[in-house]
Motif scaffolding. Structure first.
Motif, mmCIF file in Angstrom:
data_model
loop_
_atom_site.group_PDB
_atom_site.id
_atom_site.type_symbol
_atom_site.label_atom_id
_atom_site.label_comp_id
_atom_site.label_asym_id
_atom_site.label_seq_id
_atom_site.Cartn_x
_atom_site.Cartn_y
_atom_site.Cartn_z
ATOM 1 N N GLN A 1 -8.141 -4.975 -5.642
ATOM 2 C CA GLN A 1 -9.005 -4.976 -4.454
ATOM 3 C C GLN A 1 -9.614 -6.335 -4.267
ATOM 4 O OE1 GLN A 1 -11.896 -1.973 -5.114
ATOM 5 N NE2 GLN A 1 -10.632 -0.317 -4.373
ATOM 6 N N LYS B 1 -6.251 -3.059 0.729
ATOM 7 C CA LYS B 1 -5.085 -3.738 1.267
ATOM 8 C C LYS B 1 -5.032 -3.695 2.775
ATOM 9 C CE LYS B 1 -1.143 -5.837 0.868
ATOM 10 N NZ LYS B 1 -1.071 -7.194 0.387
ATOM 11 N N LEU B 2 -5.478 -2.558 3.348
ATOM 12 C CA LEU B 2 -5.253 -2.375 4.784
ATOM 13 C C LEU B 2 -6.310 -3.006 5.653
ATOM 14 C CD1 LEU B 2 -4.008 1.311 4.887
ATOM 15 C CD2 LEU B 2 -2.653 -0.755 5.236
ATOM 16 N N LYS C 1 -6.727 0.696 -4.028
ATOM 17 C CA LYS C 1 -5.809 -0.393 -3.695
ATOM 18 C C LYS C 1 -5.423 -0.367 -2.236
ATOM 19 C CE LYS C 1 -1.284 -2.109 -4.933
ATOM 20 N NZ LYS C 1 -0.769 -2.010 -3.611
ATOM 21 N N SER C 2 -5.088 0.817 -1.714
ATOM 22 C CA SER C 2 -4.704 0.915 -0.309
ATOM 23 C C SER C 2 -5.848 0.541 0.591
ATOM 24 C CB SER C 2 -4.223 2.341 0.001
ATOM 25 O OG SER C 2 -3.086 2.639 -0.770
ATOM 26 N N GLU D 1 -6.994 -8.639 -2.856
ATOM 27 C CA GLU D 1 -6.611 -8.261 -1.494
ATOM 28 C C GLU D 1 -7.752 -8.493 -0.535
ATOM 29 O OE1 GLU D 1 -3.849 -4.714 -3.293
ATOM 30 O OE2 GLU D 1 -5.741 -4.294 -2.351
ATOM 31 N N PRO E 1 0.827 -1.217 0.000
ATOM 32 C CA PRO E 1 0.000 0.000 0.000
ATOM 33 C C PRO E 1 0.856 1.260 0.000
ATOM 34 C CG PRO E 1 0.073 -0.937 2.192
ATOM 35 C CD PRO E 1 0.769 -1.922 1.304
#
Length: 621
Positions: free
Chosen positions: A528, A320-321, A316-317, A531, A280
């Protein structure tokens, strides 16, 4: 009986005891070897059971573990231990056949030979004793006859000297004396003959018969001792014969241990768990010192001062988180929009009143709102079900297209499925070719069979081939899709440098409409999707299967509310909806319109009517 006879008898008794002791020693050694063979058999059996116990079970997870060199070395060790056990079985078999069986047979022969020798000895002893008795009898008879002859001679002399005895009596006494002398001479001759015969027999007994018997017993005893020594040598030789093979087993174990390659094992682990995700981006600093309202800051999407959209919190972040957040934190993100609800309209036209936090044209949104936006995209239930399908990987209930796996793992699974289908197709093709040739043979030679009988099977094979090819095309399509969507090295930089446009938000909001997998799960943007569906194990177990929240009452919209933020739902004035979660003090009430539409509205915008028999709404998913 003479003293020599007693002496010989004593020696036979001693020899008989000694030879019996020698046989007992042989039988004791046989028993010892038998117990040794039993130990070897039991040891081999225990080694085989040990090797079998730790062998990988078929169709189990353990088989996958043996792709690592250390596990393969352990498997080689187990196989060598099995061979090692086999050598101990060889020891047992050879000792049984070469020592125990042979010695047992020899002991029986030895007992028969010993019995024969001592029988001959007793027979010789009885013969000499008989000869001695005959000599004694002849001697006593000679002695008696001599005494009788002497008395008859004295009587004759007495009668001859007496003048009163008639001549006839004297003649009778003389004849009697002569008869007795003659009998004494005959007894003497018989005694002399018997004595000579006894002396000969005694000489033969002590110089020929008895020494021969003793010699045979000695040879028998020496053969027994030699045989025992040879058995002991065989005992050692049987062990020595398997030492090279056991040594090779140990060498193979050492070789297997030396073949362990920690680098390759580590690389295999990397390949097995490589997800294909990109790390990320950095989290932006949120400046709370700016004189702006918190609600405006939380709902803003871009920075109006520099005109640049923030790309740190790309889709994406967000994807991911969130899997790394504990359940209690995640639940807090899912329960409400996390911003103050707008006040009710002051005028009669509620639709004209701006709903403060609903504007998408704001500064920038914090991390908490981004997670909320991601998790509550419309239609909410379908997105969450997609999430739950992703979390079902550990339970073995994944979708057919493996969309619950990370990109790289999904690609491997799809490739594996395609290979399996290719093998099945080739198998069906081989069967079809064989049946086609058989049909041709039947056509050319009708007496060998009916060609029409093969048509049904050929048609069935054709249908199977068609199904397999369709299945292969389906998986090939998914595989091409995954290979086309796998991120490349330059993609993170491109995403971080791109502008956060409203349409990006729209893509996230419409996660249920982006792509639907064959099992009905909804997925988002490629990275996404992967993830989202690869949470860590400790997060997997904390979710149970989703159940819709029960209805706890109804409500009527007092004003029109445009739900533009994620987690909210639009309502029109006068509309009646179902309440599934009442206000928990944050100013929001959770309502449901139908199966696919639910969300939060400001509590002040609705009039709530709770069911009396309902104690309260659930606050956990």
């Amino acid at each position: 009986m003479g003293p020599c006879c007693f002496s010989a008898q004593d020696q036979f008794d001693n020899l008989e005891k000694h030879t019996q002791w020698g046989i007992d020693v042989l039988e004791k050694y046989i028993k010892f070897v038998k117990e040794r063979t039993e130990i070897e058999i039991n040891y081999a059996k225990q080694l085989r059971n040990l090797s079998k116990k730790y062998q990988p079970k078929k169709n189990s997870k353990e088989e996958d573990e043996y792709k690592y060199s250390s596990c393969r070395a352990f498997l080689a060790t187990l196989n060598e231990i099995n061979d090692y056990a086999g050598q101990h079985e060889v020891i047992s078999e050879n000792m049984t056949s070469q020592i125990t069986t042979e010695l047992a047979r020899y002991v029986q022969e030895l007992k028969q030979e010993r019995k024969s020798h001592f029988h001959d000895g007793r027979k010789a002893q009885q013969h000499i004793e008989t000869c001695w008795k005959q000599l004694e009898s002849s001697k006593r008879r000679f002695e008696r006859d001599c005494k009788e002859a002497d008395r008859a001679q004295q009587y004759f002399e007495k009668m001859d000297a007496d003048i009163n005895v008639t001549k006839a009596d004297v003649e009778k006494a003389r004849q009697q004396a002569q008869l007795r002398h003659q009998m004494a001479e005959e007894s003497k001759a018989e005694y002399s003959s018997t004595l000579q015969k006894f002396n000969h027999e005694q000489h033969e007994h002590y110089h020929t018969h008895i020494p021969n018997i003793f010699q045979k017993i000695q040879e028998m005893e020496e053969r027994r001792i030699v045989r025992l020594g040879e058995s002991m040598k065989t005992f050692a030789e049987v062990d020595r014969q398997v030492i090279p093979i056991i040594g090779r087993c140990l060498d193979e174990i050492t070789k297997a241990a030396e073949s362990i390659n920690q680098k390759n094992d580590s690389q295999m682990v990397i390949e097995a768990f490589k997800s294909g995700f990109e790390p990320p981006g950095d989290v932006d600093f949120e400046d709370f010192t700016q004189p702006i309202k918190r609600t405006i800051s939380e709902s803003s999407l871009s920075n109006s001062k520099d005109g640049k959209s923030e790309s740190r919190f790309s889709s994406k972040s967000k994807g991911k988180l969130w899997p790394f957040i504990k359940k209690n934190k995640l639940m807090s993100l899912l329960t409400s929009p996390h911003q103050p609800p707008p006040p009710p309209p002051s005028s009669g036209s509620p639709s004209a009143v701006p709903n403060g936090p609903q504007s998408p044209k704001q500064q920038k949104e914090p991390l908490s709102h981004r997670f909320n936006e991601f998790m509550t995209s419309k239609p909410k239930i379908h997105c969450f079900r997609s999430l739950k399908r992703g979390l079902s990987l550990k339970l073995g209930a994944g979708p057919e297209d493996f969309s619950n796996l990370p990109p790289e793992q999904r690609r491997k699974k799809l490739q594996q499925k395609v290979d399996e289908l290719n093998k099945d197709i080739q198998k069906e093709l081989d069967q079809r070719d064989a049946l086609t040739k058989m049909k041709d043979v039947y056509i050319k030679n009708p007496q060998m069979g009916d060609a029409a009988s093969v048509d049904h099977k050929l048609a069935e094979l054709g249908q199977n081939l068609e199904k397999l090819r369709l299945e292969e095309q389906k998986f090939l399509g998914w595989l091409a899709e995954v290979e086309g969507r796998l991120p490349v090295r330059t993609e993170p930089a491109r995403r971080q440098s791109g502008l956060y446009e409203p349409q990006n938000t729209l893509t996230v909001n419409n996660c249920a409409q982006d792509r639907e997998s064959p099992d009905g799960s909804y997925t988002e943007e490629p990275s996404q999707e992967s993830e989202l569906k690869a949470p860590p194990p400790d997060f997997d177990d904390e979710f149970d299967d989703e159940e819709p929240l029960p209805t706890i009452g109804t409500c009527k919209a007092l004003y029109t509310f445009e739900g533009q933020n994620e987690g909210t739902i639009s309502v029109t004035e006068g509309e009646t909806l179902y309440v599934i979660e009442e206000d928990k003090g944050d100013g929001w009430t959770r309502i449901r319109r139908n199966e696919d539409e639910e969300g939060y509205v400001p509590t002040s915008y609705v009039d709530v009517f709770l069911d009396k028999n309902v104690k309260g709404a659930k606050t956990y998913i």
